[in-house]
Each structure stands twice: as structure tokens, then as C-alpha cells.
Design a protein around this motif. Structure first.
Motif, PDB file in Angstrom:
ATOM      1  N   HIS A 206     -11.914  -1.520   4.064  1.00 48.89           N
ATOM      2  CA  HIS A 206     -10.894  -2.530   3.773  1.00 48.89           C
ATOM      3  C   HIS A 206     -10.005  -2.698   4.994  1.00 48.89           C
ATOM      4  N   ASP A 207      -9.373  -3.854   5.057  1.00 48.99           N
ATOM      5  CA  ASP A 207      -8.428  -4.120   6.136  1.00 48.99           C
ATOM      6  C   ASP A 207      -7.072  -3.559   5.724  1.00 48.99           C
TER       7      ASP A 207
ATOM      8  N   ASP B   2      -5.267  -5.039   1.229  1.00 46.74           N
ATOM      9  CA  ASP B   2      -5.614  -6.389   1.661  1.00 46.74           C
ATOM     10  C   ASP B   2      -5.887  -7.336   0.499  1.00 46.74           C
TER      11      ASP B   2
ATOM     12  N   GLN C 175     -11.596 -11.701  -3.536  1.00 50.59           N
ATOM     13  CA  GLN C 175     -10.250 -11.589  -2.981  1.00 50.59           C
ATOM     14  C   GLN C 175      -9.243 -12.106  -3.991  1.00 50.59           C
TER      15      GLN C 175
ATOM     16  N   GLU D 156      -2.965 -14.364  -2.877  1.00 51.74           N
ATOM     17  CA  GLU D 156      -1.885 -13.658  -2.179  1.00 51.74           C
ATOM     18  C   GLU D 156      -0.714 -13.355  -3.098  1.00 51.74           C
TER      19      GLU D 156
ATOM     20  N   SER E  56      -1.270  -6.633  -3.546  1.00 51.85           N
ATOM     21  CA  SER E  56      -2.313  -5.668  -3.222  1.00 51.85           C
ATOM     22  C   SER E  56      -2.920  -5.079  -4.487  1.00 51.85           C
TER      23      SER E  56
END
Length: 687
Positions: free
Chosen positions: A332-333, A352, A369, A372, A376
Motif C-alpha cells: 500500500h502507499d 491510502d 479504492q 476520499e 483511510s
């Protein structure tokens, strides 16, 4: 509070100004907490003695009560409709009604982990504040375990999925009370066992799996982060050992190897074995691999190998010894926050916002994903339908899978929560917090109707008295604004001073808006065009500390107000002048009773009160009940008026932080309460 990369930093206290008492905030540690009177669920009587030990006295000549708060005298004048035979020493009666917790809004994901599970009943279990919530998103109901008296920090599910263990911090009430672990039945919600030989707080816990759940491992937050193993059914500690000087985030029994435990946290991962009734520790060896600052999560493969995720974004696979067999670099970033083992591999989630499914041979199979605004990924669990439950650092829970979008099923605030406003006629209410979110809730369906994020933290709000969708919102920066809730159109923005606006309220006739500020002023605006136009009328100047509460008179001509130095002042709105003769105001009819200082609410103050212990009071619309929220996480229900210093009340636990606001909804069938730093909103049914 964690010091890891995913740390939650508590907000500072309210801004301090000259002559202000201590900020209204929860004491920082058990050792510094104030003593609270002992109480029972069926109500209690409070001895009325303030910090300086002076008893309140009644002056029959002018029909006033004189009491002291932190050395300051407060004189309250008896309304003439209170019986002439008023006796300050008489006892008071409990209200006929009680409260029952109906719904809890929020989830604690910001600074806890592995705290979301799916049960065979279709319910999901998680916690917020001092409440463990069992929520069925399909049928739309909640049940609540209320055995804890302070922050719940961790949870573990027994292999039979019928018993649950939860750990908390040290409690507020019976000082000193050690942190506790409760083992309870998920069907009946009855407490089966209580374990309490821990220090400071319970950091994490785990049932054994290989032996059918006979043992419970617990790590506390003492200096040595002691790991103890319990025969929980007999409430007997089998053994204990010092775990680490560094913070321990997780401990888990290996489901395939009996007596094997893995713990991890800052700068370490430890492999434990239970041998001859003793714990034997072996530290994980990183050898040629770079040692991460934190090991943040754990999982297990079908053959008993350990999987861990770290703060550098890597995933390690450990053999049955203590060496790394394989490492997935940059899985993961950013930090890997959770690992969820599934039948054909495992799933990871990270800071991320990414969710990845890995095969048994460590290949990425699927990924998605989160938006936003969801935040997290804090923890992941799967239900019996193969769907994923995702808890986030923004205190929300989402439901979905890799093939479809995730839907938010639990929405929560993330930072300190003070703003509460109930709709004048509908079963709706607003909450706003320092996270800059304003949320409109449906109290019938228990859902968020909409939310809007602003540039500033939110302190207060008010509905226009007519049902025309107009909302006034007070911010933490000196700004206030008017919003159309039907389309979220921003109608106007004003600025008065540069400090937070603690109270904002329309007058009952809708012709005025008053804003009570932390700069000691109450600003008055003329309102026209059905709440869409505002012109400055004047300001009320005379308080020597910040405005805490105020109420409009029923005829919209007067205001009564409280401040941070325990003043009760009265005002004429048209002239913007103080009414200096308090006795002449004794019979004014007030549209609401939110001022915590007043003759009709003097009975809400507990023994040893310093003036800031009661954060909020609210009178029911019919004027039969009075609710209060205090600094100790309690909601109280009194009979109104509460004019006896020893007023009796029913009191209720659930919040683990200072209760910042209480308000009755239209119809008086429900009460809403908000918790400051526990970021939760609780809906109570009046029964």
C-alpha cells in the motif's frame, strides 16, 4: 492516544480568555478526574454542597435562593407560580418518565483497530464511547451492551460467535476503579464475567481459537504493557509477562497452533508460546529487511503462518518460527492498517484508502479504492454473504465488495462535537463538530439525510421557527452563516468578532437572530424575508466572560443569558440594554430553558460542582421534564421544575466524554444528547 503514523491528536480545550473558569472538557487522565456522586439506575438524590462547602439558602423576604459556585454568589428569584410554601429543605420526586437508549450515531475508528465484526445473526458489532453496538443494517435495528462506564477500547469475538469480550479504560465513577474486561452474551446482552487486574487501560485482547476459546489474552497499557492469559470462565489469571516498553497495538491467538500468541506494535512483533503455564517470548527477526517503525496489523494463513502489515506499506509473511519467509514491499502507499483473512487468501486495507485482495501465493487478485471523503481504511471484516464491512479513520462504516461501490451504513463525526439543534416540528436534528461537518439526521429512520463540509469548525446551529428550511450555523472562527437545507444553498455569511459562537438562536417569532459569542457579546440581527435577509440590530454587552447559554422569552422581547463566570443576566432586545432588576424578571415566560443557572433548574447541580460540571440543560416542550448533560458522561432526567437543591433524577450512561448538549425533540418523545470528544450522538426514547 497513539503516537503511530495514524495517531489521533485530541483537540485542545476551549480557548481561554481572561476571567474564564477552566474549559469545559473532560479531565485528561483517571488520576485527575473529579469525583462523581455514586448513583443507581433508578435515580439518586444529590447533596447540594458546592466547592466552597456553602449550603444554598432561601430568603423568604424577597423569595430568592442564594447559592455559590466556585466562591461566587448566585442569586435566583423564585417565580410567583412556584408555591408560596416553598421549602428549600423539602425533598423532590423522581420524574414519572424514564429514558431508554434507542440509537447510537457514530463509530470509533479514528484511533482503534480490529473493532468491527459480523455475527451469524446478520448483526455487525462495534463500539463508540462506552456503548457496544449490535446493528442489523438489513432490518434497521440496534441493540446495545451498556455494561461499561467509560471508553471501550477493544473487542474480541469468541469462536462460538455467541460471546464477546470488550475492554475499557479506567472508569470515572468508583475511584479508583481499574480498567475492566467484560465477557458478555451477544444474545441476551448479559454480563457473564468481569476481569479487572489491569493498569491504565486495556489495549487489546483475543480469545484463543485452537482450543475452542477457553483462554483470553489481554494486554494493558502499563509501562511494560503486560500480556496476561486468563481462564475467563473461572476468572482466573493463568500467567502474565511483560510484553514491551513500547506501545502494543494488537495481540492475537494463532487459530491453528494451540497456545501460540502474536503481539505487535511500535518497533516490535513478538511470538509467544504458552509452555507449562508460562509465557515464553521470541522477538521477530527482520534480518536483512528494514525494520519498520510500527507493525500495525496481523492475520493468519490457513496453515498457521503469520501475516503482518507495517507503517511503511509492506506486508510480511512469517514462518512458524520468527523469521520472515516473504515480504510484499509497497503493498500500500503508506501504512497498512488491517489484514482480513479469508478462505482463499487475505484482504488488506491502508491509509491510502485502498483495499486489496491477495491470493494464497501472495498475488493481487482484486483491488478497489474508497472515495476520499470516506477516509483511510481502519479495519475490514467479511459477512456471511461475502460482502466487506469497512471501518474508516473518519469514524464511518461502509458495506460493499470489489464489484460494486461501497455504501456508508454508519456515519460519524471525527472531532469534538458541541453543535446540536432539533427541528421545531419534524423528527430531524442537526449536529456539527470541529471536523467542519454539519449533518442532518432522520430520527425515525436513523440515517443521515445530508452532510456538508465547511471551511471552519462548527460550534452551534438553530432552525428557523417556521418550517422553511432555513438554518443558522455558528462557527469557531467568528463567522456565522445562513443555509437553505433543501438545496444546501449558502444564503449569507457574516462575521462578528473572531472567536467561536457558542450559541445561535432565532427568536420564537422569527424576527430576530441572536449569536452568543466567546468574546462575551450577544449579537442581535433583524430577520426578514422569511429568514433570508439579516441586518445588524445591536449587541448585548455586559457579561464579563464568554456566553455559555441563552434563552428567548416567549414573546421574543427579552433574553436571559449565562456566562463562563456564572452570571445570569437579563436583556431587553429592542433597546439592547441590560435589565438590571432581576426580581422584575422572575415571571417572564421563557420559550426554552437552556440556561443552566436559573431558579427552575437549580436542582441539577451535583455535590462539589464548580460551575462548569453541567454543560447543558433542556426543558421538554410540555414543561414536565428537564434533562441535563454533565462533564462525567451522564445524561440526567429530572421532573420540571427542579427547584429543590436535592432534586432527584434518573441518570444514564453511554457517553464516555463530557455531554455537550441535550435537547428534546418535537413531541417530547425523544431526547438527543451529544458527547464532546467521544464524537457520538445518542437518541433516547422517553418512556
Amino acid at each position: 492516544v497513539l503516537s503511530s503514523p495514524d495517531t489521533f491528536h485530541p483537540l485542545p480545550s476551549r480557548p481561554h480568555i481572561e476571567n474564564s473558569p477552566r474549559p469545559r472538557a473532560r479531565p485528561p487522565s483517571p488520576g485527575l478526574r473529579k469525583r462523581i456522586p455514586s448513583s443507581k439506575d433508578d435515580g439518586h438524590k444529590m447533596r447540594f454542597k458546592f466547592g466552597n462547602g456553602k449550603q444554598p439558602t432561601f430568603n423568604a423576604e424577597d423569595a430568592s435562593v442564594r447559592m455559590h459556585l466556585k466562591g461566587r454568589p448566585v442569586v435566583l428569584y423564585k417565580p410567583t407560580d412556584i408555591e408560596t410554601s416553598y421549602n428549600i429543605n423539602s425533598s423532590s420526586a423522581l420524574p414519572d418518565n424514564k429514558l431508554k437508549l434507542e440509537w447510537v450515531y457514530g463509530y470509533r475508528g479514528r484511533d482503534c483497530r480490529s473493532n468491527l465484526y459480523s455475527l451469524p445473526t446478520g448483526e455487525i458489532v462495534y463500539f463508540v464511547a462506552a456503548v457496544v453496538v449490535l446493528y442489523d443494517p438489513k432490518d434497521g435495528y440496534q441493540r446495545h451492551y451498556l455494561g461499561h462506564n467509560d471508553d471501550v477500547k477493544c473487542i474480541a469475538i469468541h469462536p462460538d460467535k455467541l460471546k464477546i469480550a470488550t475492554g475499557q479504560v479506567a472508569g470515572l465513577e468508583l475511584d479508583p476503579r481499574l480498567p475492566q474486561v467484560h465477557i458478555w452474551d451477544a444474545v441476551s446482552l448479559t454480563t457473564l464475567h468481569v476481569l479487572d487486574s489491569f493498569d491504565r487501560s486495556v489495549a487489546c485482547l483475543s480469545f484463543s481459537k485452537a482450543d475452542g476459546g477457553a483462554m483470553l489474552g489481554v494486554v494493558d497499557e502499563s509501562n511494560d504493557h503486560v500480556l496476561s492469559v486468563w481462564n475467563w470462565q473461572k476468572e482466573v489469571k493463568i500467567t502474565e509477562a511483560k510484553s514491551s516498553k513500547d506501545q502494543v497495538l494488537l495481540c492475537e491467538f494463532n487459530p491453528q497452533i494451540q497456545g501460540s500468541i502474536v503481539s505487535c506494535g511500535k518497533n516490535h512483533i513478538n511470538f509467544w508460546s504458552l509452555e507449562g503455564g508460562q509465557l515464553v517470548k521470541k522477538q521477530g527477526l527482520f534480518e536483512r529487511h528494514e525494520k519498520p517503525k510500527y507493525i500495525l496489523c496481523l492475520g493468519f494463513t490457513a496453515n498457521g503462518d503469520v501475516i503482518s502489515g507495517d507503517s511503511s506499506g509492506n506486508v510480511q509473511v512469517w514462518t512458524k518460527g520468527r523469521k520472515i519467509a516473504q515480504i510484499l514491499e509497497s503493498a500500500h502507499d503508506g501504512p497498512v492498517f488491517c489484514i482480513c483473512a479469508i478462505r482463499d487468501g487475505f484482504i488488506t486495507g491502508g491509509k491510502d484508502g485502498g483495499i486489496k485482495k491477495w491470493s494464497e501465493n501472495l498475488q493481487t487478485v482484486k483491488q478497489t479504492q474508497l472515495p476520499e471523503e470516506s477516509g483511510s481504511v481502519r479495519t475490514i471484516a467479511s459477512n456471511d454473504k461475502g460482502q466487506l464491512l469497512v471501518g474508516t479513520k473518519k469514524n464511518s462504516i461502509l458495506l460493499g465488495d470489489f464489484e460494486a461501490d461501497f455504501q456508508t451504513i454508519v456515519h460519524g463525526h471525527v472531532e469534538e462535537l458541541w453543535c446540536l439543534a432539533v427541528h421545531p416540528s419534524k423528527a430531524q436534528f442537526l449536529t456539527g463538530a470541529y471536523d467542519k461537518q454539519l449533518v442532518m439526521w432522520d430520527a425515525t429512520n436513523h440515517t443521515s439525510l445530508w452532510f456538508k463540509t465547511f471551511d471552519d469548525g462548527i460550534q452551534s446551529a438553530s432552525f428557523y421557527p417556521c418550517d422553511n428550511n432555513i438554518i443558522a450555523v455558528g462557527m469557531t472562527t467568528g463567522r456565522w452563516l445562513i443555509l437553505d437545507s433543501s438545496n444546501l444553498e449558502l444564503i449569507t455569511v457574516h462575521t462578528d468578532g473572531n472567536e467561536q459562537h457558542d450559541v445561535i438562536k432565532f427568536s420564537p417569532d422569527g424576527k430576530f437572530l441572536a449569536i452568543g459569542s466567546h468574546d462575551n457579546m450577544i449579537y442581535i440581527y433583524n430577520v426578514s424575508d422569511d429568514g433570508r435577509k439579516y441586518n445588524k440590530h445591536g449587541k448585548l454587552s455586559g457579561h464579563s466572560s464568554y456566553i455559555t447559554h441563552f434563552d428567548w422569552s416567549a414573546d421574543s422581547q427579552n433574553i436571559q443569558s449565562n456566562s463562563g463566570d456564572y452570571e445570569l443576566l437579563y436583556w431587553d432586545v429592542q433597546s439592547c440594554r441590560q435589565m438590571t432588576s432581576a426580581p422584575s424578571m422572575r415571571d417572564i415566560e421563557w420559550a426554552t430553558q437552556s440556561c443552566t443557572l436559573g431558579f427552575t433548574v437549580l436542582g441539577v447541580w451535583p455535590e462539589g460542582a464548580d460551575g462548569t460540571d453541567i454543560n447543558s440543560v433542556a426543558r421538554s416542550t410540555e414543561g414536565k421534564l428537564l434533562a441535563s448533560g454533565d462533564d462525567f458522561g451522564k445524561v440526567h432526567l429530572f421532573k420540571y421544575p427542579a427547584v429543590q437543591p436535592r432534586s432527584s433524577s434518573h441518570n444514564y450512561s453511554g457517553h464516555s466524554s463530557h455531554v455537550t448538549s441535550v435537547q428534546f425533540m418535537a413531541g417530547d418523545d425523544r431526547l438527543i444528547s451529544t458527547g464532546g470528544q467521544d464524537c457520538s450522538t445518542m437518541q433516547w426514547k422517553v418512556v
